[in-house]
Scaffold this active site. Sequence first.
Site, PDB file in Angstrom:
ATOM      1  N   ILE A 122      19.949  -3.073   1.933  1.00 14.27           N
ATOM      2  CA  ILE A 122      19.175  -2.177   1.100  1.00 14.27           C
ATOM      3  C   ILE A 122      17.535  -2.658   1.021  1.00 14.27           C
ATOM      4  O   ILE A 122      17.569  -3.831   0.467  1.00 14.27           O
ATOM      5  CB  ILE A 122      19.609  -2.182  -0.126  1.00 14.27           C
ATOM      6  CG1 ILE A 122      21.131  -1.606  -0.144  1.00 14.27           C
ATOM      7  CG2 ILE A 122      18.792  -0.834  -0.965  1.00 14.27           C
ATOM      8  CD1 ILE A 122      21.963  -1.620  -1.094  1.00 14.27           C
TER       9      ILE A 122
ATOM     10  N   ASN B 272      15.202   2.502   1.417  1.00 12.78           N
ATOM     11  CA  ASN B 272      14.833   3.190  -0.073  1.00 12.78           C
ATOM     12  C   ASN B 272      13.723   2.869  -0.455  1.00 12.78           C
ATOM     13  O   ASN B 272      12.648   3.556  -1.183  1.00 12.78           O
ATOM     14  CB  ASN B 272      15.881   2.639  -1.027  1.00 12.78           C
ATOM     15  CG  ASN B 272      15.060   2.630  -2.528  1.00 12.78           C
ATOM     16  OD1 ASN B 272      15.095   3.501  -3.191  1.00 12.78           O
ATOM     17  ND2 ASN B 272      14.872   1.469  -3.071  1.00 12.78           N
TER      18      ASN B 272
ATOM     19  N   TYR C 222       1.680  10.701   0.803  1.00 14.80           N
ATOM     20  CA  TYR C 222       3.141  10.631   0.412  1.00 14.80           C
ATOM     21  C   TYR C 222       3.980  11.669   1.005  1.00 14.80           C
ATOM     22  O   TYR C 222       4.872  11.329   1.706  1.00 14.80           O
ATOM     23  CB  TYR C 222       3.194  10.620  -1.166  1.00 14.80           C
ATOM     24  CG  TYR C 222       4.673  10.360  -1.481  1.00 14.80           C
ATOM     25  CD1 TYR C 222       5.311   9.404  -1.453  1.00 14.80           C
ATOM     26  CD2 TYR C 222       5.234  11.435  -2.316  1.00 14.80           C
ATOM     27  CE1 TYR C 222       6.672   9.104  -1.835  1.00 14.80           C
ATOM     28  CE2 TYR C 222       6.736  11.183  -2.669  1.00 14.80           C
ATOM     29  CZ  TYR C 222       7.207  10.170  -2.631  1.00 14.80           C
ATOM     30  OH  TYR C 222       8.522   9.924  -2.904  1.00 14.80           O
TER      31      TYR C 222
ATOM     32  N   LYS D 236       6.717  11.096   4.236  1.00 16.60           N
ATOM     33  CA  LYS D 236       8.087  11.441   4.002  1.00 16.60           C
ATOM     34  C   LYS D 236       8.170  12.744   4.979  1.00 16.60           C
ATOM     35  O   LYS D 236       9.497  12.871   5.458  1.00 16.60           O
ATOM     36  CB  LYS D 236       8.106  12.065   2.594  1.00 16.60           C
ATOM     37  CG  LYS D 236       8.217  10.973   1.409  1.00 16.60           C
ATOM     38  CD  LYS D 236       9.305   9.955   1.737  1.00 16.60           C
ATOM     39  CE  LYS D 236       9.203   8.861   0.617  1.00 16.60           C
ATOM     40  NZ  LYS D 236      10.398   7.924   1.041  1.00 16.60           N
TER      41      LYS D 236
ATOM     42  N   THR E 113      11.473   6.314 -12.914  1.00 16.00           N
ATOM     43  CA  THR E 113      11.252   4.936 -12.352  1.00 16.00           C
ATOM     44  C   THR E 113       9.789   4.756 -12.571  1.00 16.00           C
ATOM     45  O   THR E 113       8.973   5.384 -13.188  1.00 16.00           O
ATOM     46  CB  THR E 113      11.596   5.232 -10.975  1.00 16.00           C
ATOM     47  OG1 THR E 113      10.599   6.052 -10.393  1.00 16.00           O
ATOM     48  CG2 THR E 113      12.787   5.546 -10.473  1.00 16.00           C
TER      49      THR E 113
END
Length: 248
Positions: free
Chosen positions: A6, A83, A150, A154, A187
């Site tokens: 991960i 991630n 961003y 993505k 977050t």
Amino acid sequence: MKYAVITGTSKGLGASIAKLLMKASYHVIGIARNENKEFASLTSQYTHYKADLANMDETVTVMSQIISKLKQEKVDSLLLIQNAAMVTPIEQVGKQSVDALKNHVHVNLLAPMVITNLWLDEWRESKIPSVIVHVTSGAAKRSVYGWSAYGSTKAGLDRYTDTVAMEQDTLQTGNKIFLFDPSIMDTDMQGEIRSSDSSQFIDVDHFKVYKTNNDLRDTEVVAKVLVDRLLQSEKIVNGDYYSVKDIF
């Protein structure tokens, strides 16, 4: 033994995914710039590798070390969960630095591509199929003022993942890869977004309201949605776009 590699396990969603997979008897190999202090004593369940995913030489070196180590073990199951990501630069085009853009593209898009390429090549002759997860965002599907980098990285990750799935199906490898959209979570990245100026990010007030109204999901809640899917391998569809919104 079951293994899960991960990226971005030092905090946030990556740390929450790691916790749940360790509870499910996976040995987690975490890749991050900083070590998760909570995991430091869990040496039988967790191994940390330090790497800056903006640095491709470092990324390749660390992944090669991990794969070499795994090949010495008795592996029953393999997961690769990419991630790690960054949202900065949050800024209109024309005001972004070259270094900020380079680091962003390296972490969000190039690193997952390089890691996936190395992973599938090194395990090509293995009879152990892998499941690969790329964490994406709704920003991949719509243009957001101030999020040109961003949204673009993505969107690139989405297309890349779809193509890898198509190839693996055609080659009949048994490997599966899918996208997971965690939606809005509480977050540090959300904190970065809220700290931006409206001239950089025109929707900043909306994100401040998410926090004020308690609309941000806890990362452990989001991680459980993903891990539940991973633990039911028969439900995994190659190339799927799986969102936390499918549950909530």
